[in-house]
Design a protein around this motif. Structure first.
Motif, PDB file in Angstrom:
ATOM      1  N   GLN A 181       9.123   5.990   0.972  1.00 17.59           N
ATOM      2  CA  GLN A 181       7.759   6.241   1.462  1.00 17.59           C
ATOM      3  C   GLN A 181       6.733   5.727   0.455  1.00 17.59           C
ATOM      4  OE1 GLN A 181       7.092   8.669   4.429  1.00 17.59           O
ATOM      5  NE2 GLN A 181       9.030   7.588   4.698  1.00 17.59           N
ATOM      6  N   ALA A 182       5.658   5.176   0.984  1.00 18.12           N
ATOM      7  CA  ALA A 182       4.557   4.736   0.121  1.00 18.12           C
ATOM      8  C   ALA A 182       3.252   4.920   0.872  1.00 18.12           C
ATOM      9  CB  ALA A 182       4.740   3.271  -0.273  1.00 18.12           C
ATOM     10  N   ALA A 183       2.158   5.065   0.119  1.00 15.85           N
ATOM     11  CA  ALA A 183       0.818   5.156   0.729  1.00 15.85           C
ATOM     12  C   ALA A 183       0.264   3.737   0.806  1.00 15.85           C
ATOM     13  CB  ALA A 183      -0.081   6.044  -0.119  1.00 15.85           C
ATOM     14  N   VAL A 184       0.174   3.206   2.010  1.00 14.45           N
ATOM     15  CA  VAL A 184      -0.257   1.815   2.184  1.00 14.45           C
ATOM     16  C   VAL A 184      -1.722   1.804   2.630  1.00 14.45           C
ATOM     17  CG1 VAL A 184       0.191  -0.363   3.381  1.00 14.45           C
ATOM     18  CG2 VAL A 184       2.100   1.197   2.864  1.00 14.45           C
ATOM     19  N   LEU A 185      -2.536   1.014   1.937  1.00 16.32           N
ATOM     20  CA  LEU A 185      -3.920   0.808   2.378  1.00 16.32           C
ATOM     21  C   LEU A 185      -3.929  -0.458   3.231  1.00 16.32           C
ATOM     22  CD1 LEU A 185      -6.841   1.940   2.002  1.00 16.32           C
ATOM     23  CD2 LEU A 185      -7.156   0.121   0.314  1.00 16.32           C
ATOM     24  N   ARG A 186      -4.214  -0.306   4.522  1.00 17.24           N
ATOM     25  CA  ARG A 186      -4.132  -1.447   5.446  1.00 17.24           C
ATOM     26  C   ARG A 186      -5.481  -2.077   5.714  1.00 17.24           C
ATOM     27  NH1 ARG A 186       0.386  -3.458   7.260  1.00 17.24           N
ATOM     28  NH2 ARG A 186       2.179  -2.152   6.740  1.00 17.24           N
ATOM     29  N   ALA A 187      -6.552  -1.333   5.520  1.00 12.62           N
ATOM     30  CA  ALA A 187      -7.894  -1.888   5.754  1.00 12.62           C
ATOM     31  C   ALA A 187      -8.825  -1.344   4.684  1.00 12.62           C
ATOM     32  CB  ALA A 187      -8.397  -1.470   7.130  1.00 12.62           C
ATOM     33  N   ALA A 188      -9.752  -2.182   4.235  1.00 16.84           N
ATOM     34  CA  ALA A 188     -10.641  -1.805   3.136  1.00 16.84           C
ATOM     35  C   ALA A 188     -11.367  -0.493   3.414  1.00 16.84           C
ATOM     36  CB  ALA A 188     -11.640  -2.926   2.885  1.00 16.84           C
ATOM     37  N   ASP A 189     -11.724  -0.263   4.679  1.00 18.62           N
ATOM     38  CA  ASP A 189     -12.484   0.953   4.989  1.00 18.62           C
ATOM     39  C   ASP A 189     -11.632   1.988   5.725  1.00 18.62           C
ATOM     40  OD1 ASP A 189     -12.128  -0.459   7.274  1.00 18.62           O
ATOM     41  OD2 ASP A 189     -14.231  -0.396   7.932  1.00 18.62           O
ATOM     42  N   GLY A 190     -10.309   1.805   5.702  1.00 15.80           N
ATOM     43  CA  GLY A 190      -9.443   2.730   6.439  1.00 15.80           C
ATOM     44  C   GLY A 190      -8.811   3.770   5.543  1.00 15.80           C
ATOM     45  N   PRO A 191      -8.051   4.695   6.142  1.00 22.33           N
ATOM     46  CA  PRO A 191      -7.339   5.687   5.335  1.00 22.33           C
ATOM     47  C   PRO A 191      -6.076   5.070   4.723  1.00 22.33           C
ATOM     48  CG  PRO A 191      -6.810   5.974   7.650  1.00 22.33           C
ATOM     49  CD  PRO A 191      -7.803   4.835   7.576  1.00 22.33           C
ATOM     50  N   PHE A 192      -5.493   5.767   3.770  1.00 22.20           N
ATOM     51  CA  PHE A 192      -4.152   5.401   3.309  1.00 22.20           C
ATOM     52  C   PHE A 192      -3.166   5.889   4.375  1.00 22.20           C
ATOM     53  CE2 PHE A 192      -6.515   5.503  -0.665  1.00 22.20           C
ATOM     54  CZ  PHE A 192      -5.990   4.435  -1.366  1.00 22.20           C
ATOM     55  N   GLN A 193      -2.114   5.115   4.611  1.00 24.33           N
ATOM     56  CA  GLN A 193      -1.107   5.542   5.595  1.00 24.33           C
ATOM     57  C   GLN A 193       0.228   5.709   4.899  1.00 24.33           C
ATOM     58  OE1 GLN A 193      -1.012   2.847   8.924  1.00 24.33           O
ATOM     59  NE2 GLN A 193      -3.227   2.708   8.992  1.00 24.33           N
ATOM     60  N   ILE A 194       0.848   6.858   5.104  1.00 26.47           N
ATOM     61  CA  ILE A 194       2.181   7.048   4.525  1.00 26.47           C
ATOM     62  C   ILE A 194       3.170   6.315   5.428  1.00 26.47           C
ATOM     63  CG2 ILE A 194       3.922   8.710   3.779  1.00 26.47           C
ATOM     64  CD1 ILE A 194       1.282   8.858   2.194  1.00 26.47           C
ATOM     65  N   GLU A 195       3.810   5.299   4.865  1.00 27.81           N
ATOM     66  CA  GLU A 195       4.715   4.467   5.657  1.00 27.81           C
ATOM     67  C   GLU A 195       6.077   4.401   4.992  1.00 27.81           C
ATOM     68  OE1 GLU A 195       3.348   0.528   6.576  1.00 27.81           O
ATOM     69  OE2 GLU A 195       1.278   1.212   6.915  1.00 27.81           O
ATOM     70  N   THR A 196       7.073   4.096   5.827  1.00 33.72           N
ATOM     71  CA  THR A 196       8.392   3.799   5.289  1.00 33.72           C
ATOM     72  C   THR A 196       8.401   2.319   4.918  1.00 33.72           C
ATOM     73  OG1 THR A 196       9.354   5.470   6.702  1.00 33.72           O
ATOM     74  CG2 THR A 196      10.861   3.823   5.792  1.00 33.72           C
ATOM     75  N   VAL A 197       8.713   2.035   3.672  1.00 31.93           N
ATOM     76  CA  VAL A 197       8.723   0.643   3.201  1.00 31.93           C
ATOM     77  C   VAL A 197      10.040   0.369   2.484  1.00 31.93           C
ATOM     78  CG1 VAL A 197       6.206   0.573   2.912  1.00 31.93           C
ATOM     79  CG2 VAL A 197       7.659   1.209   0.967  1.00 31.93           C
ATOM     80  N   GLU A 198      10.278  -0.908   2.224  1.00 35.05           N
ATOM     81  CA  GLU A 198      11.464  -1.283   1.449  1.00 35.05           C
ATOM     82  C   GLU A 198      11.026  -1.811   0.096  1.00 35.05           C
ATOM     83  OE1 GLU A 198      13.400  -3.926   4.148  1.00 35.05           O
ATOM     84  OE2 GLU A 198      14.661  -2.300   4.900  1.00 35.05           O
TER      85      GLU A 198
END
Ligand code: CXF
Ligand code: ZN
Length: 379
Positions: A5-22
């Motif tokens: 799991q990681a907190a991914v920032l997908r958009a400059a003005d968006g929230p952080f999203q907890i995503e499953t990543v490799e």
């Protein structure tokens, strides 16, 4: 690779999203660290400006336990507790001088989010690259791939989840006082801005033996805290003319001032606070031009830019830990912990000023580090 799991920032003005990543297995010279705790620093919000483009995993005050070592790593082992520091080349003149914060490759290595050569260490569920080397670590995640040379080992008996902020905000404030300004017993100093950097500077000034420490901030609650950490005088910065308020305290001016705000008007007041031949350190990230008044420097004053407290993490962090153990540097009083999943609330708590140093905990303290299951890397 390990799925995590990681907190991914997908958009400059968006929230952080907890995503499953490799996350990649470690390459030569790298280690994988299971993050026990990671501080949030204002610099982590630079990808909300045009500095580094999402998608990105930020976080650069990580600390945890090594769970895998890459080829050629001989000075770190699985199980070592480490604090993660920023990246540097180790080859240039300033790195050779023990000043890795002024590495000639500091910007691309730390702010681009990629390794040198532009490969990443993180992919999302669709296999798309996510920037995974923010400050050489991208530690808003359960696991971080980092160069072994950028890890500072610490005693396993210490509360590792709280130690990450020592590698940036706390080190920057303390290093500014110990190294950049070289405050000595009997000196006087004003610190402008009492966030993590300013309060760490105040704690360090007390350790250095400064006899007059003036804290300046808009927030009276912060100033009360500053007194607890060593400030001898306080000035509320929006209660009138700042320069006159400081002059009333010290008519001949102070030996040193330290700006942690980056606000040009505050830097100007920090320079005005100086005595003849005084030194003003500027550690705040300055986003607007600084305009000096006629003769503001003519009194033999120096204005000095500072990055990461002119510190070598391998030298200053162990010293700060010793001071903390001796009860002389209570940086942990600045911390409030949040689960990684509450990262947006933690950001809000920090930007609103309620919390000085949020530390994200990716996994509950009860979960012991285990060996992650790496599958073959596709890169
Ligand atoms: C940063 C401040 C902005 C320039 C790079 C170093 N320090 C920590 O966050
Ligand atoms: Zn930082």
């Amino acid at each position: 690779m390990v799925t995590t799991q990681a907190a991914v920032l997908r958009a400059a003005d968006g929230p952080f999203q907890i995503e499953t990543v490799e996350v990649n297995e470690p390459a030569a010279g790298e280690v994988v660290v299971q993050i026990a705790g990671v501080g949030i620093c204002h610099t982590d919000f630079l990808p909300r400006t045009p500095v580094a483009k999402p998608p990105i995993v930020v976080g650069h005050e990580g600390a945890g336990t090594i769970v895998a070592v890459g080829p050629g790593v001989t000075n770190r082992a699985v199980g070592d507790r480490v604090i993660l520091s920023f990246d540097h080349c180790g080859q240039c003149r300033n790195c050779g001088d023990g000043q890795p914060g002024y590495c000639r490759e500091f910007w691309p290595r730390n702010m681009s989010g990629y390794r040198a050569g532009r490969s990443t260490t993180i992919r999302d569920e669709n296999g798309e690259a996510v920037m995974g080397q923010w400050f050489g670590q991208s530690s808003f995640a359960e696991y971080s791939v980092v160069k072994a040379t950028n890890t500072v080992p610490v005693d396993p008996s210490l509360p590792i989840e709280l130690l990450g902020p020592l590698s940036c905000g706390v080190m920057t404030g303390a290093g500014s006082v110990f190294n950049s300004l070289a405050v000595r017993p009997g000196n006087s100093l004003a610190v402008f801005g009492t966030g993590t950097v300013g309060l760490s500077a105040i704690m360090a000034a007390r350790v250095a033996g400064a006899t007059r420490i003036v804290a300046v901030d808009r927030n009276p609650d912060r100033l009360a805290l500053a007194q607890k950490f060593g400030a001898t005088d306080t000035v509320v910065s929006d209660s009138g003319d700042l320069t006159s308020a400081i002059k009333a305290l010290a008519p001949d001016g102070l030996d040193f001032s330290l700006d942690t705000t980056g606000v040009p008007e505050v830097i100007t007041a920090a320079i005005d606070a100086l005595r003849m031949r005084g030194v003003c350190g500027c550690v705040g990230v300055q986003l607007k031009p600084l305009v000096l008044q006629p003769n503001q420097l003519a009194l033999g004053r120096t204005v000095k830019g500072i990055l990461v407290g002119d510190a070598s993490p391998h030298q200053l962090i162990p010293r700060l830990i010793e001071l903390w153990q001796a009860g002389r540097f209570p940086f942990d009083d600045l911390i409030e912990t949040f689960p990684l999943s509450a990262i947006d609330a933690a950001e809000q708590a920090m930007t609103s000023g309620r919390v000085i140093k949020p530390v994200l905990i990716p996994k509950p303290a009860s979960s012991t580090p285990g060996t992650p299951k790496f599958t073959k890397d596709q890169q």
